[in-house]
Design a protein around this motif. Structure first.
Motif, PDB file in Angstrom:
ATOM      1  N   ARG A 224       0.840  -1.202   0.000  1.00  0.00           N
ATOM      2  CA  ARG A 224       0.000   0.000   0.000  1.00  0.00           C
ATOM      3  C   ARG A 224       0.873   1.249   0.000  1.00  0.00           C
ATOM      4  NH1 ARG A 224      -4.709  -0.570   4.323  1.00  0.00           N
ATOM      5  NH2 ARG A 224      -4.322   1.639   4.222  1.00  0.00           N
ATOM      6  N   TYR A 225       0.474   2.234  -0.775  1.00  0.00           N
ATOM      7  CA  TYR A 225       1.157   3.520  -0.823  1.00  0.00           C
ATOM      8  C   TYR A 225       0.147   4.630  -0.579  1.00  0.00           C
ATOM      9  CZ  TYR A 225       5.276   1.293  -2.725  1.00  0.00           C
ATOM     10  OH  TYR A 225       6.383   0.496  -2.885  1.00  0.00           O
ATOM     11  N   LYS A 226       0.555   5.609   0.224  1.00  0.00           N
ATOM     12  CA  LYS A 226      -0.283   6.774   0.461  1.00  0.00           C
ATOM     13  C   LYS A 226      -0.167   7.689  -0.752  1.00  0.00           C
ATOM     14  CE  LYS A 226       0.498   8.787   4.338  1.00  0.00           C
ATOM     15  NZ  LYS A 226       0.894   9.649   5.458  1.00  0.00           N
ATOM     16  N   VAL A 227      -1.309   8.138  -1.293  1.00  0.00           N
ATOM     17  CA  VAL A 227      -1.305   9.064  -2.419  1.00  0.00           C
ATOM     18  C   VAL A 227      -2.157  10.285  -2.065  1.00  0.00           C
ATOM     19  CG1 VAL A 227      -0.947   7.240  -4.122  1.00  0.00           C
ATOM     20  CG2 VAL A 227      -3.273   7.969  -3.593  1.00  0.00           C
ATOM     21  N   GLN A 228      -1.893  11.363  -2.773  1.00  0.00           N
ATOM     22  CA  GLN A 228      -2.678  12.579  -2.599  1.00  0.00           C
ATOM     23  C   GLN A 228      -3.386  12.894  -3.903  1.00  0.00           C
ATOM     24  OE1 GLN A 228       0.640  15.053  -0.724  1.00  0.00           O
ATOM     25  NE2 GLN A 228      -1.217  15.842   0.242  1.00  0.00           N
ATOM     26  N   LEU A 229      -4.627  13.323  -3.788  1.00  0.00           N
ATOM     27  CA  LEU A 229      -5.440  13.718  -4.939  1.00  0.00           C
ATOM     28  C   LEU A 229      -5.712  15.212  -4.866  1.00  0.00           C
ATOM     29  CD1 LEU A 229      -8.171  10.964  -5.073  1.00  0.00           C
ATOM     30  CD2 LEU A 229      -6.736  11.630  -6.982  1.00  0.00           C
ATOM     31  N   HIS A 230      -5.716  15.843  -6.040  1.00  0.00           N
ATOM     32  CA  HIS A 230      -6.045  17.263  -6.102  1.00  0.00           C
ATOM     33  C   HIS A 230      -6.948  17.484  -7.305  1.00  0.00           C
ATOM     34  CE1 HIS A 230      -5.573  21.574  -5.767  1.00  0.00           C
ATOM     35  NE2 HIS A 230      -5.255  21.615  -7.060  1.00  0.00           N
ATOM     36  N   LYS A 231      -8.124  18.044  -7.080  1.00  0.00           N
ATOM     37  CA  LYS A 231      -9.042  18.335  -8.178  1.00  0.00           C
ATOM     38  C   LYS A 231      -8.511  19.526  -8.961  1.00  0.00           C
ATOM     39  CE  LYS A 231     -13.807  18.590  -9.491  1.00  0.00           C
ATOM     40  NZ  LYS A 231     -13.490  18.196 -10.835  1.00  0.00           N
ATOM     41  N   THR A 232      -8.480  19.375 -10.292  1.00  0.00           N
ATOM     42  CA  THR A 232      -8.027  20.439 -11.180  1.00  0.00           C
ATOM     43  C   THR A 232      -9.138  20.758 -12.168  1.00  0.00           C
ATOM     44  OG1 THR A 232      -7.128  18.975 -12.884  1.00  0.00           O
ATOM     45  CG2 THR A 232      -5.671  19.507 -11.033  1.00  0.00           C
ATOM     46  N   GLU A 233      -8.901  21.744 -13.022  1.00  0.00           N
ATOM     47  CA  GLU A 233      -9.881  22.078 -14.052  1.00  0.00           C
ATOM     48  C   GLU A 233     -10.044  20.943 -15.055  1.00  0.00           C
ATOM     49  OE1 GLU A 233      -8.962  25.800 -15.865  1.00  0.00           O
ATOM     50  OE2 GLU A 233      -8.902  26.853 -13.943  1.00  0.00           O
ATOM     51  N   GLU A 234      -8.987  20.132 -15.233  1.00  0.00           N
ATOM     52  CA  GLU A 234      -9.012  19.032 -16.197  1.00  0.00           C
ATOM     53  C   GLU A 234      -9.467  17.710 -15.592  1.00  0.00           C
ATOM     54  OE1 GLU A 234      -6.022  20.811 -15.702  1.00  0.00           O
ATOM     55  OE2 GLU A 234      -6.508  22.252 -17.268  1.00  0.00           O
ATOM     56  N   GLY A 235      -9.548  17.601 -14.292  1.00  0.00           N
ATOM     57  CA  GLY A 235      -9.908  16.346 -13.630  1.00  0.00           C
ATOM     58  C   GLY A 235      -9.225  16.239 -12.284  1.00  0.00           C
ATOM     59  N   TYR A 236      -8.349  15.231 -12.150  1.00  0.00           N
ATOM     60  CA  TYR A 236      -7.661  15.006 -10.887  1.00  0.00           C
ATOM     61  C   TYR A 236      -6.174  14.762 -11.122  1.00  0.00           C
ATOM     62  CZ  TYR A 236     -12.134  14.582  -8.560  1.00  0.00           C
ATOM     63  OH  TYR A 236     -13.368  14.856  -8.044  1.00  0.00           O
ATOM     64  N   ALA A 237      -5.355  15.405 -10.328  1.00  0.00           N
ATOM     65  CA  ALA A 237      -3.927  15.117 -10.282  1.00  0.00           C
ATOM     66  C   ALA A 237      -3.714  14.226  -9.065  1.00  0.00           C
ATOM     67  CB  ALA A 237      -3.111  16.399 -10.137  1.00  0.00           C
ATOM     68  N   VAL A 238      -2.794  13.274  -9.176  1.00  0.00           N
ATOM     69  CA  VAL A 238      -2.533  12.351  -8.069  1.00  0.00           C
ATOM     70  C   VAL A 238      -1.048  12.073  -8.021  1.00  0.00           C
ATOM     71  CG1 VAL A 238      -3.067  10.332  -9.489  1.00  0.00           C
ATOM     72  CG2 VAL A 238      -3.187  10.137  -7.014  1.00  0.00           C
ATOM     73  N   TRP A 239      -0.485  12.008  -6.814  1.00  0.00           N
ATOM     74  CA  TRP A 239       0.931  11.726  -6.655  1.00  0.00           C
ATOM     75  C   TRP A 239       1.185  10.942  -5.390  1.00  0.00           C
ATOM     76  CZ3 TRP A 239      -1.449  16.358  -6.113  1.00  0.00           C
ATOM     77  CH2 TRP A 239      -1.343  16.998  -4.891  1.00  0.00           C
ATOM     78  N   CYS A 240       2.344  10.323  -5.366  1.00  0.00           N
ATOM     79  CA  CYS A 240       2.745   9.494  -4.234  1.00  0.00           C
ATOM     80  C   CYS A 240       3.900  10.200  -3.524  1.00  0.00           C
ATOM     81  CB  CYS A 240       3.173   8.118  -4.756  1.00  0.00           C
ATOM     82  SG  CYS A 240       3.557   6.960  -3.446  1.00  0.00           S
ATOM     83  N   PRO A 241       3.645  10.841  -2.383  1.00  0.00           N
ATOM     84  CA  PRO A 241       4.684  11.615  -1.703  1.00  0.00           C
ATOM     85  C   PRO A 241       5.936  10.808  -1.333  1.00  0.00           C
ATOM     86  CG  PRO A 241       2.533  12.087  -0.758  1.00  0.00           C
ATOM     87  CD  PRO A 241       2.362  10.919  -1.698  1.00  0.00           C
ATOM     88  N   SER A 242       5.795   9.515  -1.099  1.00  0.00           N
ATOM     89  CA  SER A 242       6.955   8.720  -0.692  1.00  0.00           C
ATOM     90  C   SER A 242       7.821   8.296  -1.880  1.00  0.00           C
ATOM     91  CB  SER A 242       6.509   7.486   0.093  1.00  0.00           C
ATOM     92  OG  SER A 242       5.708   6.655  -0.719  1.00  0.00           O
ATOM     93  N   LEU A 243       7.356   8.572  -3.112  1.00  0.00           N
ATOM     94  CA  LEU A 243       8.118   8.251  -4.318  1.00  0.00           C
ATOM     95  C   LEU A 243       8.277   9.542  -5.126  1.00  0.00           C
ATOM     96  CD1 LEU A 243       6.287   4.944  -5.340  1.00  0.00           C
ATOM     97  CD2 LEU A 243       8.410   5.174  -4.032  1.00  0.00           C
ATOM     98  N   PRO A 244       9.321  10.306  -4.880  1.00  0.00           N
ATOM     99  CA  PRO A 244       9.492  11.614  -5.525  1.00  0.00           C
ATOM    100  C   PRO A 244       9.385  11.518  -7.053  1.00  0.00           C
ATOM    101  CG  PRO A 244      11.176  11.278  -3.855  1.00  0.00           C
ATOM    102  CD  PRO A 244      10.446   9.963  -4.009  1.00  0.00           C
ATOM    103  N   GLY A 245       8.560  12.380  -7.611  1.00  0.00           N
ATOM    104  CA  GLY A 245       8.383  12.421  -9.052  1.00  0.00           C
ATOM    105  C   GLY A 245       7.356  11.450  -9.596  1.00  0.00           C
ATOM    106  N   CYS A 246       6.752  10.657  -8.724  1.00  0.00           N
ATOM    107  CA  CYS A 246       5.758   9.673  -9.170  1.00  0.00           C
ATOM    108  C   CYS A 246       4.379  10.322  -9.092  1.00  0.00           C
ATOM    109  CB  CYS A 246       5.814   8.425  -8.290  1.00  0.00           C
ATOM    110  SG  CYS A 246       4.722   7.114  -8.873  1.00  0.00           S
ATOM    111  N   TRP A 247       3.822  10.640 -10.251  1.00  0.00           N
ATOM    112  CA  TRP A 247       2.519  11.290 -10.303  1.00  0.00           C
ATOM    113  C   TRP A 247       1.771  10.831 -11.535  1.00  0.00           C
ATOM    114  CZ3 TRP A 247       1.308  14.288 -14.492  1.00  0.00           C
ATOM    115  CH2 TRP A 247       2.368  14.668 -15.296  1.00  0.00           C
ATOM    116  N   SER A 248       0.472  11.123 -11.548  1.00  0.00           N
ATOM    117  CA  SER A 248      -0.365  10.811 -12.688  1.00  0.00           C
ATOM    118  C   SER A 248      -1.587  11.707 -12.633  1.00  0.00           C
ATOM    119  CB  SER A 248      -0.766   9.331 -12.699  1.00  0.00           C
ATOM    120  OG  SER A 248      -1.335   8.986 -13.939  1.00  0.00           O
TER     121      SER A 248
END
Length: 64
Positions: free
Chosen positions: A2-26
């Motif tokens: 399991r990995y903790k991820v953060q979600l952020h609502k944007t104008e285009e949809g959702y940005a998501v990243w994994c704080p424990s893995l620098p540079g890992c986003w989608s």
């Protein structure tokens, strides 16, 4: 695993990243799509780290 991820609502949809893995986003158009996409991004990230480190020598430490 399991990995903790953060979600952020944007104008285009959702940005998501994994704080424990620098540079890992989608991203994704929906929250569910973003969460599925980050699973793939995490797997690619971990595979890349393994490939880059395959000839390295490692030590392990225990914390806590």
């Amino acid at each position: 695993m399991r990995y903790k991820v953060q979600l952020h609502k944007t104008e285009e949809g959702y940005a998501v990243w994994c704080p424990s893995l620098p540079g890992c986003w989608s991203q994704g158009e929906t929250e569910d799509e973003a969460l599925e996409n980050i699973k793939d991004a995490i797997q690619v990230y971990l595979d890349t780290v393994d490939e880059l480190a395959k000839d390295s020598e490692f030590r392990y430490v225990e914390v806590g």
